[in-house]
Design an enzyme around this catalytic site. Structure first.
Site, short mmCIF file in Angstrom:
data_model
loop_
_atom_site.label_atom_id
_atom_site.label_comp_id
_atom_site.label_asym_id
_atom_site.label_seq_id
_atom_site.Cartn_x
_atom_site.Cartn_y
_atom_site.Cartn_z
NE ARG A 22 -3.79 2.11 2.38
CZ ARG A 22 -5.03 2.01 1.90
NH1 ARG A 22 -5.46 0.87 1.44
NH2 ARG A 22 -5.84 3.04 1.91
NE ARG A 35 6.81 10.85 -13.36
CZ ARG A 35 6.65 9.76 -12.62
NH1 ARG A 35 5.44 9.29 -12.38
NH2 ARG A 35 7.67 9.11 -12.13
CG PHE A 43 3.08 22.48 -9.30
CD1 PHE A 43 2.88 22.59 -7.94
CD2 PHE A 43 3.93 21.50 -9.77
CE1 PHE A 43 3.51 21.73 -7.05
CE2 PHE A 43 4.56 20.63 -8.90
CZ PHE A 43 4.35 20.75 -7.53
CD GLN A 45 4.53 31.02 -13.61
OE1 GLN A 45 3.59 31.19 -12.84
NE2 GLN A 45 4.63 31.68 -14.77
CD GLU A 81 -1.25 26.72 -8.24
OE1 GLU A 81 -2.17 26.48 -9.05
OE2 GLU A 81 -1.04 27.84 -7.77
CD GLU A 88 -8.30 25.83 -11.49
OE1 GLU A 88 -7.57 25.47 -12.43
OE2 GLU A 88 -8.28 26.99 -11.04
CD1 TRP A 98 -19.40 30.48 -16.06
CD2 TRP A 98 -21.54 30.46 -15.38
NE1 TRP A 98 -19.51 31.32 -14.98
CE2 TRP A 98 -20.82 31.33 -14.53
CE3 TRP A 98 -22.88 30.27 -15.15
CZ2 TRP A 98 -21.41 32.01 -13.49
CZ3 TRP A 98 -23.48 30.97 -14.09
CH2 TRP A 98 -22.74 31.82 -13.28
CB SER A 110 -8.35 31.29 -7.55
OG SER A 110 -7.48 32.32 -7.93
CD1 TRP A 124 9.03 33.16 2.52
CD2 TRP A 124 11.20 33.57 2.19
NE1 TRP A 124 9.65 31.95 2.31
CE2 TRP A 124 10.98 32.18 2.10
CE3 TRP A 124 12.48 34.07 2.02
CZ2 TRP A 124 12.01 31.28 1.84
CZ3 TRP A 124 13.50 33.17 1.75
CH2 TRP A 124 13.27 31.79 1.68
#
Length: 134
Positions: A22, A35, A43, A45, A81, A88, A98, A110, A124
């Protein structure tokens, strides 16, 4: 799985795996997910930024807590992300037309990415200010 004789087997036979089998297969599915994520521009970027920011976290961070916050905030952006991309894909799988709920789900995904980016930016910025102004 239930021991009742009338219990139905799981719809996905992969759920019957146990132990190292498993874990091995789960790792393979995770790599497939990475991948698939790589196929998304955002992703890629964020991954390129992570290649720079993760090592930089060890230089900027003062102690393991700061390093963990810096590195963790970068990884959090990538995690959110991937989840947004998965959301999505599910919405698109349901249908291309739509629909208000589809738009709402995609907009919230988003927004989650935006919040993760703002959190990372804040962490940061604070660490850089402390490192170089303090």
């Amino acid at each position: 799985m239930s021991s009742r004789p009338d219990a139905l087997p799981p719809a996905n036979p992969q759920k019957l795996r146990t132990g190292l089998s498993r874990v091995w297969h789960a790792a393979g599915y995770s790599l497939e997910g990475l991948r698939a994520g790589w196929g998304e521009t955002a992703f890629r970027q964020e991954s390129m930024a992570a290649l720079v920011l993760l090592p930089l976290a060890f230089w900027i961070g003062r102690g393991w807590v700061q390093v963990a916050l810096l590195a963790g905030s970068v990884l959090l952006v990538m995690i959110v992300e991937l989840l947004n991309t998965g959301l999505e894909a599910v919405v698109d799988r349901i249908g291309p037309e739509w629909h208000d709920l589809s738009k709402r789900a995609k907009d919230m995904g988003s927004a989650a990415v935006l919040l993760a980016l703002l959190l990372a930016l804040g962490i940061w910025t604070a660490a850089i200010v402390e490192r170089f102004a303090g």
